[in-house]
Design a protein around this motif. Structure first.
Motif, PDB file in Angstrom:
ATOM      1  N   GLN A 190       0.841  -1.188   0.000  1.00 50.62           N
ATOM      2  CA  GLN A 190       0.000   0.000   0.000  1.00 50.62           C
ATOM      3  C   GLN A 190       0.871   1.230   0.000  1.00 50.62           C
ATOM      4  N   ALA A 191       0.687   2.023  -1.025  1.00 51.49           N
ATOM      5  CA  ALA A 191       1.379   3.308  -1.125  1.00 51.49           C
ATOM      6  C   ALA A 191       0.469   4.388  -0.570  1.00 51.49           C
ATOM      7  N   PRO A 192       1.034   5.501  -0.117  1.00 48.86           N
ATOM      8  CA  PRO A 192       0.196   6.579   0.437  1.00 48.86           C
ATOM      9  C   PRO A 192      -0.867   7.034  -0.551  1.00 48.86           C
ATOM     10  N   GLY A 193      -2.104   7.090  -0.086  1.00 53.65           N
ATOM     11  CA  GLY A 193      -3.203   7.552  -0.919  1.00 53.65           C
ATOM     12  C   GLY A 193      -3.737   6.526  -1.890  1.00 53.65           C
ATOM     13  N   LYS A 194      -3.214   5.311  -1.828  1.00 54.10           N
ATOM     14  CA  LYS A 194      -3.658   4.269  -2.757  1.00 54.10           C
ATOM     15  C   LYS A 194      -4.252   3.082  -1.989  1.00 54.10           C
ATOM     16  N   GLU A 195      -5.027   2.277  -2.709  1.00 58.07           N
ATOM     17  CA  GLU A 195      -5.610   1.085  -2.109  1.00 58.07           C
ATOM     18  C   GLU A 195      -4.549  -0.003  -1.936  1.00 58.07           C
ATOM     19  N   ARG A 196      -4.846  -0.920  -1.019  1.00 56.20           N
ATOM     20  CA  ARG A 196      -3.951  -2.045  -0.825  1.00 56.20           C
ATOM     21  C   ARG A 196      -3.994  -2.942  -2.066  1.00 56.20           C
ATOM     22  N   GLU A 197      -2.832  -3.296  -2.548  1.00 55.98           N
ATOM     23  CA  GLU A 197      -2.701  -4.021  -3.815  1.00 55.98           C
ATOM     24  C   GLU A 197      -2.145  -5.415  -3.575  1.00 55.98           C
ATOM     25  N   GLY A 198      -2.846  -6.422  -4.050  1.00 56.12           N
ATOM     26  CA  GLY A 198      -2.368  -7.796  -3.951  1.00 56.12           C
ATOM     27  C   GLY A 198      -1.239  -8.046  -4.933  1.00 56.12           C
ATOM     28  N   LEU A 199      -0.157  -8.648  -4.456  1.00 58.99           N
ATOM     29  CA  LEU A 199       1.026  -8.871  -5.279  1.00 58.99           C
ATOM     30  C   LEU A 199       1.274 -10.341  -5.576  1.00 58.99           C
ATOM     31  N   ALA A 200       1.216 -11.162  -4.545  1.00 57.10           N
ATOM     32  CA  ALA A 200       1.578 -12.571  -4.693  1.00 57.10           C
ATOM     33  C   ALA A 200       0.823 -13.402  -3.675  1.00 57.10           C
ATOM     34  N   LEU A 201       0.506 -14.609  -4.107  1.00 60.19           N
ATOM     35  CA  LEU A 201      -0.219 -15.557  -3.261  1.00 60.19           C
ATOM     36  C   LEU A 201       0.507 -16.885  -3.305  1.00 60.19           C
ATOM     37  N   ILE A 202       0.572 -17.573  -2.170  1.00 60.60           N
ATOM     38  CA  ILE A 202       1.140 -18.912  -2.173  1.00 60.60           C
ATOM     39  C   ILE A 202       0.247 -19.844  -1.379  1.00 60.60           C
ATOM     40  N   ASN A 203      -0.004 -21.010  -1.946  1.00 59.38           N
ATOM     41  CA  ASN A 203      -0.735 -22.070  -1.261  1.00 59.38           C
ATOM     42  C   ASN A 203       0.279 -22.827  -0.408  1.00 59.38           C
ATOM     43  N   ILE A 204       0.078 -22.806   0.902  1.00 55.23           N
ATOM     44  CA  ILE A 204       1.059 -23.375   1.818  1.00 55.23           C
ATOM     45  C   ILE A 204       1.223 -24.874   1.594  1.00 55.23           C
ATOM     46  N   SER A 205       0.156 -25.546   1.261  1.00 56.83           N
ATOM     47  CA  SER A 205       0.218 -26.999   1.101  1.00 56.83           C
ATOM     48  C   SER A 205       0.874 -27.425  -0.197  1.00 56.83           C
ATOM     49  N   SER A 206       0.452 -26.797  -1.296  1.00 56.14           N
ATOM     50  CA  SER A 206       0.941 -27.224  -2.610  1.00 56.14           C
ATOM     51  C   SER A 206       2.186 -26.486  -3.066  1.00 56.14           C
ATOM     52  N   GLY A 207       2.392 -25.296  -2.499  1.00 54.75           N
ATOM     53  CA  GLY A 207       3.512 -24.471  -2.944  1.00 54.75           C
ATOM     54  C   GLY A 207       3.228 -23.674  -4.200  1.00 54.75           C
ATOM     55  N   LYS A 208       2.024 -23.840  -4.762  1.00 59.78           N
ATOM     56  CA  LYS A 208       1.687 -23.092  -5.973  1.00 59.78           C
ATOM     57  C   LYS A 208       1.526 -21.617  -5.642  1.00 59.78           C
TER      58      LYS A 208
END
Length: 130
Positions: free
Chosen positions: A39-57
Motif C-alpha cells: 500500500q502506497a500513500p493515498g492508494k488502495e492495498r494491492e495484492g502482489l503474490a499468493l502462495i498455497n502453503i500446502s501445494s507451494g503453488k
C-alpha cells in the motif's frame, strides 16, 4: 490466533533487489494461503503474490510477474518475497496476510481482495529511488 511479522524492507536504487520475510507464529497449521500486499500513500492495498502453503503453488499480479517470487519455508513458518528489478513505483508499505484453512479455497482473482484474509502483519517499508 496467528501472528505475522514482516522484515527485510529498506531503501534501494532502481534496478536493485530486496527479499522480504514474513514469519508466522501461533496456530499456523490453520493457514491455507499466505499473500503479499502493498500500500502506497493515498492508494488502495494491492495484492502482489499468493502462495498455497500446502501445494507451494503461487500466483502473481501482472505488475510484479517476472520480477517478484514468493516462496515458503515450512520448517520456519516463513514466507518470502524476492523482489528484483525494483522500480520507484514499487515504493510502498509491504504487508503479508494469512487466510485460515476453514475459509476454504480461493478462486480466480479473489485473492486480490484484502477481505479474503484473516491476519495481517504490521508491514515493512520499501523505498526505491531513481
Amino acid at each position: 490466533q496467528v501472528q505475522l511479522v514482516e522484515s527485510g524492507g529498506g531503501s534501494v536504487q532502481a534496478g536493485g533487489s530486496l527479499t522480504l520475510s514474513c514469519a508466522a507464529s501461533g496456530n499456523t497449521y490453520n493457514n491455507r494461503y499466505m499473500a503479499w500486499f502493498r500500500q502506497a500513500p493515498g492508494k488502495e492495498r494491492e495484492g502482489l503474490a499468493l502462495i498455497n502453503i500446502s501445494s507451494g503453488k503461487s500466483a502473481y499480479a501482472d505488475s510484479v510477474k517476472g520480477r517478484f517470487t514468493c516462496s515458503h519455508d515450512n520448517a520456519k513458518n516463513t514466507v518470502y518475497l524476492q523482489m528484483n528489478s525494483l522500480k520507484p513505483t514499487d515504493t510502498a508499505m509491504y504487508h503479508c496476510a494469512a487466510r485460515l484453512l476453514r475459509r476454504g479455497p480461493l478462486y480466480g482473482d479473489s485473492w486480490y481482495d484484502p477481505d479474503e484474509y484473516d491476519y495481517w502483519g504490521q508491514g515493512t517499508q520499501v523505498t526505491v529511488s531513481s
